[in-house]
Scaffold this active site. Structure first.
Site, PDB file in Angstrom:
ATOM      1  N   HIS A 250      -0.828   0.293  -9.774  1.00 32.86           N
ATOM      2  CA  HIS A 250      -1.603  -0.614  -8.710  1.00 32.86           C
ATOM      3  C   HIS A 250      -2.330  -1.900  -9.676  1.00 32.86           C
ATOM      4  CE1 HIS A 250      -3.808  -0.865  -4.567  1.00 32.86           C
ATOM      5  NE2 HIS A 250      -3.702  -2.119  -5.065  1.00 32.86           N
TER       6      HIS A 250
ATOM      7  N   ASP B 162       4.332   0.072  -7.032  1.00 31.58           N
ATOM      8  CA  ASP B 162       3.099  -0.112  -7.845  1.00 31.58           C
ATOM      9  C   ASP B 162       1.902   0.466  -7.092  1.00 31.58           C
ATOM     10  OD1 ASP B 162       1.273  -1.672  -9.761  1.00 31.58           O
ATOM     11  OD2 ASP B 162       0.644  -2.788  -7.951  1.00 31.58           O
TER      12      ASP B 162
ATOM     13  N   GLU C 235      -2.625   8.016  -4.404  1.00 32.31           N
ATOM     14  CA  GLU C 235      -3.173   7.278  -5.557  1.00 32.31           C
ATOM     15  C   GLU C 235      -4.533   7.407  -5.714  1.00 32.31           C
ATOM     16  OE1 GLU C 235      -1.927   3.238  -4.951  1.00 32.31           O
ATOM     17  OE2 GLU C 235      -3.996   2.596  -5.274  1.00 32.31           O
TER      18      GLU C 235
ATOM     19  N   ARG D  19       0.897  -1.132  -0.041  1.00 33.53           N
ATOM     20  CA  ARG D  19       0.100   0.029  -0.135  1.00 33.53           C
ATOM     21  C   ARG D  19       0.868   1.193  -0.115  1.00 33.53           C
ATOM     22  NH1 ARG D  19      -3.561  -2.912  -1.671  1.00 33.53           N
ATOM     23  NH2 ARG D  19      -5.427  -3.118  -0.746  1.00 33.53           N
TER      24      ARG D  19
END
Ligand code: NAD
Length: 343
Positions: free
Chosen positions: A292, A255, A260, A231
């Site tokens: 993500h 990622d 985000e 996360r």
């Protein structure tokens, strides 16, 4: 059961339809859940959400007022849901606790190898018929120490890949897992000081928020490779950018990004203003950012859809499922057994 599923991407529809087999009456909408879209839950029993949906206390209150009894998230992480607010209004929660951890582990390895061998730059050069080798010197993973923070499903799958590359794998976890074969459990401090590559696989909790910060980065080996597929908020991004600029972090593969929400999963190319912190981060050639997408494999998507429908089935039969609810201890919990092996 009457259900509304938020933030549905076109590619998810066939996986959900295959899993559902018309058992539940599910309205699929592309809008994210938030204060303005909660109204779409009117007349439904359950909402199905994803990581960037707003399931904060005010939204949970709205859902409860609309009669929602269940929230199922199509993710392993539940940090986007105010669990206490849901518990207070008697709303049951379910997640997908372990879908194809190999999908996330393989993406972590893809980031690591792409960074170490400058694959993105090499490919861009090759597409311009520039086949020089300058600036493309990489390093071997063989013999390097890889430190995993969080040794759960994904941590274990990641360990298997790096062990296969001939790395020494060390790990830090708040719980010592039953199986640590070939992995040395160490303190967080030792991991930070000795690992050449650090990969994050812990959930986002108050304890892990900004676990990677100015002070913890200062303990790391200069030039360390940092990977985050867990996360975004595990990393203090501003501190990571400073460390990149000082050369303390040598490679950064992300990622996930702490800001985000509202950004990832959509095309923002034509926006007049781009997130300045992310833009500063991505200006570094030794940084790879993916949106993500570590979960985004056919196998993982089908397992997510299958488990989400199973969660609705259990509720339909007045059973609790998994342990995502704050009230889980008081529920008759049905253990979640799903096949996590990818063929
Ligand atoms: P898991 O529950 O199997 O493992 C998490 C591990 O972290 C556990 O062993 C736990 O004890 C450990 N942990 C908890 N707090 C910790 C702390 N303070 N310090 C160190 N370790 C700690 O979960 P998992 O399936 O391995 O998933 C890990 C995380 O990956 C999820 O929480 C989710 O946020 C993230 N994830 C990301 C994607 C993606 O697409 N990028 C997909 C799935 C999951």
């Amino acid at each position: 059961m009457k259900v509304v599923a938020y933030s549905i991407k076109p590619f998810e529809k066939e996986f959900l339809a295959k899993a559902n087999q018309k058992k539940h009456d599910i309205t699929l909408i592309s809008n994210p859940l938030g204060p303005d879209t909660a109204i779409f839950a009117q007349g439904k029993d359950a909402v199905v959400v994803f990581t960037n949906d707003d399931v904060s206390a005010p939204v949970v209150e709205k859902l409860a007022d609309l009669g929602i009894k269940y929230i199922a998230t199509r993710s392993a992480g539940t940090d986007h849901i105010d669990k206490d607010a849901a518990g207070k209004r008697g709303i049951k929660l379910a997640n997908v606790p372990a879908y194809s951890p190999q999908a996330i582990a393989e993406h972590t390895a893809a980031l690591a190898l792409s960074l170490s061998r400058h694959i993105v730059k090499a490919d861009q050069h090759s597409h311009h018929f520039d086949f020089k080798l300058d600036e493309l010197i990489g390093f071997n993973f063989f013999g390097k120490t890889v430190g995993l923070i969080g040794l759960g499903h994904i941590g274990h799958a990641t360990a298997a890949i790096f062990k296969g590359l001939g790395c020494k794998v060390i790990a830090y976890d708040v719980v010592t897992p039953a199986d640590t074969q070939g992995i040395e459990m160490v303190s967080l401090e030792e991991l930070l000081k000795t690992a050449d590559v650090i990969s994050l696989h812990a959930p986002l909790t108050p304890q892990t928020r900004h676990l990677i910060n100015k002070d913890t980065i200062a303990l790391m080996k200069p030039g360390v490779m940092l990977l985050n597929t867990s996360r975004g908020a595990l990393v203090d991004t501003a501190a990571a950018v400073d460390a990149l600029e000082q050369g303390r972090i040598g490679y950064l593969g992300l990622d996930v990004y702490e800001n985000e929400k509202g950004l990832f999963f959509e095309d923002h190319e034509r926006d007049t203003n781009h997130d300045p912190l992310l833009a500063r981060l991505m200006a570094h050639p030794n940084v790879i950012v993916t949106p993500h997408q570590a979960f985004l494999t056919n196998e993982a998507l089908q397992q997510i859809a299958d488990q989400t429908i199973k969660n609705l089935d259990q509720w339909q039969n007045n059973k609790c499922v998994g342990n995502a609810c704050v009230c889980a201890k008081n529920c008759r919990v049905v253990p979640v057994n799903i096949e996590t092996t990818v063929n």
